[in-house]
Design a protein around this motif. Structure first.
Motif, PDB file in Angstrom:
ATOM      1  N   ARG A  70      52.649  37.782  43.878  1.00 14.02           N
ATOM      2  CA  ARG A  70      53.920  38.289  43.365  1.00 14.02           C
ATOM      3  C   ARG A  70      54.401  37.278  42.340  1.00 14.02           C
ATOM      4  NH1 ARG A  70      58.236  41.702  45.585  1.00 14.02           N
ATOM      5  NH2 ARG A  70      56.871  41.939  47.381  1.00 14.02           N
ATOM      6  N   GLN A  71      54.428  37.701  41.089  1.00 11.61           N
ATOM      7  CA  GLN A  71      54.869  36.821  40.009  1.00 11.61           C
ATOM      8  C   GLN A  71      55.900  37.549  39.167  1.00 11.61           C
ATOM      9  OE1 GLN A  71      51.297  35.766  37.949  1.00 11.61           O
ATOM     10  NE2 GLN A  71      50.648  34.332  39.534  1.00 11.61           N
ATOM     11  N   ASN A  72      57.064  36.925  39.013  1.00 11.64           N
ATOM     12  CA  ASN A  72      58.151  37.519  38.235  1.00 11.64           C
ATOM     13  C   ASN A  72      58.484  38.934  38.703  1.00 11.64           C
ATOM     14  OD1 ASN A  72      58.186  35.172  36.639  1.00 11.64           O
ATOM     15  ND2 ASN A  72      56.590  36.010  35.320  1.00 11.64           N
ATOM     16  N   GLY A  73      58.445  39.150  40.014  1.00 12.84           N
ATOM     17  CA  GLY A  73      58.780  40.447  40.583  1.00 12.84           C
ATOM     18  C   GLY A  73      57.677  41.475  40.515  1.00 12.84           C
ATOM     19  N   VAL A  74      56.525  41.128  39.945  1.00 11.89           N
ATOM     20  CA  VAL A  74      55.402  42.063  39.831  1.00 11.89           C
ATOM     21  C   VAL A  74      54.401  41.760  40.937  1.00 11.89           C
ATOM     22  CG1 VAL A  74      53.516  42.866  38.369  1.00 11.89           C
ATOM     23  CG2 VAL A  74      55.716  42.275  37.346  1.00 11.89           C
ATOM     24  N   ARG A  75      54.080  42.772  41.734  1.00 10.53           N
ATOM     25  CA  ARG A  75      53.110  42.599  42.816  1.00 10.53           C
ATOM     26  C   ARG A  75      51.726  43.023  42.357  1.00 10.53           C
ATOM     27  NH1 ARG A  75      54.998  45.507  48.116  1.00 10.53           N
ATOM     28  NH2 ARG A  75      54.522  47.260  46.792  1.00 10.53           N
ATOM     29  N   LYS A  76      50.734  42.314  42.844  1.00 14.13           N
ATOM     30  CA  LYS A  76      49.339  42.674  42.594  1.00 14.13           C
ATOM     31  C   LYS A  76      48.616  42.587  43.926  1.00 14.13           C
ATOM     32  CE  LYS A  76      45.132  41.557  40.168  1.00 14.13           C
ATOM     33  NZ  LYS A  76      44.435  40.746  39.206  1.00 14.13           N
ATOM     34  N   SER A  77      47.830  43.610  44.246  1.00 20.64           N
ATOM     35  CA  SER A  77      47.075  43.591  45.493  1.00 20.64           C
ATOM     36  C   SER A  77      45.586  43.524  45.201  1.00 20.64           C
ATOM     37  CB  SER A  77      47.398  44.824  46.346  1.00 20.64           C
ATOM     38  OG  SER A  77      47.086  46.015  45.667  1.00 20.64           O
ATOM     39  N   ILE A  78      44.851  42.992  46.172  1.00 20.11           N
ATOM     40  CA  ILE A  78      43.405  42.849  46.018  1.00 20.11           C
ATOM     41  C   ILE A  78      42.749  42.937  47.393  1.00 20.11           C
ATOM     42  CG2 ILE A  78      43.317  40.320  46.235  1.00 20.11           C
ATOM     43  CD1 ILE A  78      41.304  40.526  43.767  1.00 20.11           C
ATOM     44  N   VAL A  79      41.540  43.418  47.412  1.00 20.13           N
ATOM     45  CA  VAL A  79      40.683  43.349  48.589  1.00 20.13           C
ATOM     46  C   VAL A  79      39.474  42.559  48.143  1.00 20.13           C
ATOM     47  CG1 VAL A  79      39.292  44.641  50.249  1.00 20.13           C
ATOM     48  CG2 VAL A  79      41.475  45.576  49.462  1.00 20.13           C
ATOM     49  N   GLU A  80      39.078  41.573  48.928  1.00 23.65           N
ATOM     50  CA  GLU A  80      37.943  40.748  48.523  1.00 23.65           C
ATOM     51  C   GLU A  80      37.055  40.411  49.709  1.00 23.65           C
ATOM     52  OE1 GLU A  80      39.496  37.220  46.654  1.00 23.65           O
ATOM     53  OE2 GLU A  80      40.714  36.700  48.385  1.00 23.65           O
ATOM     54  N   ILE A  81      35.800  40.126  49.373  1.00 26.06           N
ATOM     55  CA  ILE A  81      34.834  39.653  50.350  1.00 26.06           C
ATOM     56  C   ILE A  81      34.427  38.247  49.924  1.00 26.06           C
ATOM     57  CG2 ILE A  81      32.563  39.983  51.394  1.00 26.06           C
ATOM     58  CD1 ILE A  81      32.865  42.984  50.839  1.00 26.06           C
ATOM     59  N   LEU A  82      34.574  37.306  50.857  1.00 22.37           N
ATOM     60  CA  LEU A  82      34.209  35.917  50.601  1.00 22.37           C
ATOM     61  C   LEU A  82      33.045  35.526  51.504  1.00 22.37           C
ATOM     62  CD1 LEU A  82      37.794  34.338  50.631  1.00 22.37           C
ATOM     63  CD2 LEU A  82      36.533  35.225  48.682  1.00 22.37           C
ATOM     64  N   ASP A  83      32.102  34.748  50.956  1.00 22.33           N
ATOM     65  CA  ASP A  83      31.024  34.252  51.807  1.00 22.33           C
ATOM     66  C   ASP A  83      31.557  33.088  52.645  1.00 22.33           C
ATOM     67  OD1 ASP A  83      30.920  31.911  50.226  1.00 22.33           O
ATOM     68  OD2 ASP A  83      29.011  32.423  49.303  1.00 22.33           O
ATOM     69  N   TRP A  84      30.714  32.506  53.483  1.00 28.09           N
ATOM     70  CA  TRP A  84      31.107  31.455  54.416  1.00 28.09           C
ATOM     71  C   TRP A  84      31.732  30.256  53.702  1.00 28.09           C
ATOM     72  CZ3 TRP A  84      31.684  31.843  59.473  1.00 28.09           C
ATOM     73  CH2 TRP A  84      31.796  30.684  60.237  1.00 28.09           C
ATOM     74  N   ASP A  85      31.365  30.053  52.428  1.00 26.31           N
ATOM     75  CA  ASP A  85      31.853  28.910  51.660  1.00 26.31           C
ATOM     76  C   ASP A  85      32.971  29.285  50.681  1.00 26.31           C
ATOM     77  OD1 ASP A  85      29.994  27.068  52.836  1.00 26.31           O
ATOM     78  OD2 ASP A  85      28.433  28.021  51.614  1.00 26.31           O
ATOM     79  N   SER A  86      33.625  30.398  50.921  1.00 24.62           N
ATOM     80  CA  SER A  86      34.776  30.875  50.128  1.00 24.62           C
ATOM     81  C   SER A  86      34.419  31.372  48.734  1.00 24.62           C
ATOM     82  CB  SER A  86      35.871  29.803  50.011  1.00 24.62           C
ATOM     83  OG  SER A  86      36.417  29.506  51.266  1.00 24.62           O
TER      84      SER A  86
END
Length: 127
Positions: A70-86
């Motif tokens: 959330r930056q300057n009132g603007v929301r952004k959503s994400i779905v992500e897959i991370l491996d064991w080491d981020s």
């Protein structure tokens, strides 16, 4: 009751606790933790996005998580897959196509990810 040093997520534990691990991501934090029953960190993932209510661990040890900013009132959503080491293996932001992600995500048996999104309409569009 088991005694342990202060940890990431366990303040007290008892013999009744079942074996296993706990996966959690504190809201407004960019870190997600996998801890044991004593609160010792097994793994920690870091993301560029804050946690947003949903995180799952795949059978391959990958973290599937919902995040956002959330930056300057603007929301952004994400779905992500991370491996064991981020490292980001996959990410998707539904905002530009569908709308903001809404609450939970679900990893399906075929590997797809199901998510609910908001589809905002103006008053004129609704009429």
């Amino acid at each position: 009751m088991m005694q342990a040093q202060p940890t990431v997520g366990v303040l007290a534990s008892s013999e009744e606790v079942s074996d296993g691990y706990i996966l959690f991501g504190p809201i407004n934090s960019k870190s997600t933790y996998l801890i044991d029953a004593c609160g010792q960190v097994v793994n920690q993932w870091s993301s560029a996005y804050e946690n947003r209510l949903s995180a799952y661990l795949s059978e391959e040890g990958r973290l599937i998580r919902a995040g956002g900013t959330r930056q300057n009132g603007v929301r952004k959503s994400i779905v992500e897959i991370l491996d064991w080491d981020s490292r980001v293996v996959w990410s998707f932001s539904p905002d530009s196509i569908f709308g903001l992600r809404h609450h939970d995500i679900e990893l399906l048996p075929n590997g797809n990810i199901l998510l609910l999104v908001e589809d905002r309409k103006s008053g004129d569009e609704v009429r």
